[in-house]
Design a protein around this motif. Structure first.
Motif, mmCIF file in Angstrom:
data_model
loop_
_atom_site.group_PDB
_atom_site.id
_atom_site.type_symbol
_atom_site.label_atom_id
_atom_site.label_comp_id
_atom_site.label_asym_id
_atom_site.label_seq_id
_atom_site.Cartn_x
_atom_site.Cartn_y
_atom_site.Cartn_z
ATOM 1 N N SER A 1 0.849 -1.205 0.000
ATOM 2 C CA SER A 1 0.000 0.000 0.000
ATOM 3 C C SER A 1 0.883 1.254 0.000
ATOM 4 C CB SER A 1 -0.903 0.033 1.227
ATOM 5 O OG SER A 1 -1.812 -1.038 1.179
ATOM 6 N N TYR B 1 -6.957 1.617 -6.338
ATOM 7 C CA TYR B 1 -6.247 0.505 -5.703
ATOM 8 C C TYR B 1 -7.250 -0.394 -4.999
ATOM 9 C CZ TYR B 1 -2.783 -1.836 -2.665
ATOM 10 O OH TYR B 1 -1.999 -2.750 -2.008
ATOM 11 N N ASP C 1 -7.634 -3.301 -2.769
ATOM 12 C CA ASP C 1 -6.824 -4.067 -1.827
ATOM 13 C C ASP C 1 -7.478 -5.434 -1.584
ATOM 14 O OD1 ASP C 1 -4.714 -4.387 -0.160
ATOM 15 O OD2 ASP C 1 -5.217 -2.723 1.168
ATOM 16 N N ARG D 1 5.444 -4.046 9.040
ATOM 17 C CA ARG D 1 4.487 -3.225 9.791
ATOM 18 C C ARG D 1 4.591 -3.497 11.294
ATOM 19 N NH1 ARG D 1 -0.397 -4.951 7.904
ATOM 20 N NH2 ARG D 1 -0.424 -3.360 6.300
#
Ligand code: ATP
Ligand code: MG
Length: 271
Positions: A50, A107, A109, A225
């Motif tokens: 992302s 986008y 996801d 992350r």
């Protein structure tokens, strides 16, 4: 019947999203965008997909419209629907339609989560036609010249039952993403979390141990992350072991043996 118009400016990213290039993905993406090739970004959760797309939208100066897909999503959620309000019926564009009209990068996801009847609405937009039929409204939209469709896809937890059809897959160019190599990941964790470099190095080492356990008791390794989360807690004064347990162990697994193994790795580097 009235329609709402959207200002493309609201989807423009003003500040540069921080992104460390892993390889030549920035140049490759620019070339793909130049020919408006629909793109499929593949890679495990939390590896920077992302962020990359946000960075590219910023770099290209194009609006970005992101949609998190799920299995309850219908084609109308993407394309739009008629709404009833006090003034009567009003058509409301869905995010895909808005993107096609204003020339945004759209986008989608985790597109694989969506049902196949939802997925097929992207077909006419992702071949030479570059158009989107709004059947309910009786309108055929020609995509704006700047429009591009990008989808993300996590090959890890895809089952045979849940996969994109070849006729969908073969409308996209693909790029493989993975966790950055150690030096780069240390740099990312330092920059994103504010933790010192020595600690970031240890977090990355722990992650490398855990990533070796993927398929041997762990479904996914510790993502970049989660390392950033751990770093943020440590930088704010939380005890390193507590921070690691909260961000790098508890979310990943409930298996007591696996937790012991991960705890031991944390002990080794931060104990
Ligand atoms: N190359 C990179 N440069 C800068 N930051 C990165 C990079 N890779 C990962 N990150 C960091 O990792 C975090 C997670 O990345 P991101 O949200 O893009 O993952 P993702 O691949 O989209 O995951 P998901 O599949 O779960 O949506 C980002 O918020 C950022 O802090
Ligand atoms: Mg993402």
């Amino acid at each position: 019947m009235s329609e709402t118009t959207v200002d493309p400016k609201q989807y423009i990213i003003k500040d540069e999203p921080y992104y460390e290039a892993i390889d030549s993905e920035i140049e490759l993406y620019e070339s793909a965008y130049a020919v408006r090739m629909p793109m499929m970004i593949k890679g495990p959760t939390g590896c920077g997909k992302s962020r990359f797309v946000e960075h590219m939208a910023w770099k290209l100066g194009k609006p970005l419209i992101s949609v998190a897909c799920n299995e309850d999503m219908t084609a109308s959620d993407l394309v739009g629907r008629f709404l009833l309000d006090k003034d009567g019926t009003k058509w409301q564009d869905g995010p895909l339609t808005t993107a096609a009209r204003i020339g945004a990068i759209c986008y989608l996801d985790e597109i694989v989560e969506a049902r196949q009847d939802t997925t097929v609405v992207i077909h006419p937009l992702t071949d030479h036609r570059r158009e989107l039929p709004l059947d309910k409204k009786g309108e055929l939209i020609k995509a704006h010249p700047d429009f591009q469709l990008v989808i993300s896809y996590n090959p890890g937890y895809q089952s045979l039952m849940k996969d994109l059809k070849q006729s969908t897959k073969q409308r996209f160019g693909g790029m493989d993403f993975d966790y950055p190599e150690a030096d780069l990941e240390v740099q990312i964790v330092t920059k994103e979390s504010g933790v010192d470099q020595a600690t970031a190095e240890k977090l990355v080492q722990i992650a490398h141990r855990a990533r070796n356990l993927k398929g041997h008791g762990l479904d996914e390794g510790i993502s970049t992350r989660l390392l950033v989360y751990a770093g943020q807690l440590i930088a704010s004064g939380v005890d390193a072991q507590a921070a690691c347990s909260m961000t790098m162990i508890t979310p990943l697994t409930d298996d007591p043996d696996m937790r012991d193994t991960l705890n031991a790795a944390v002990q080794t580097f931060l104990g």
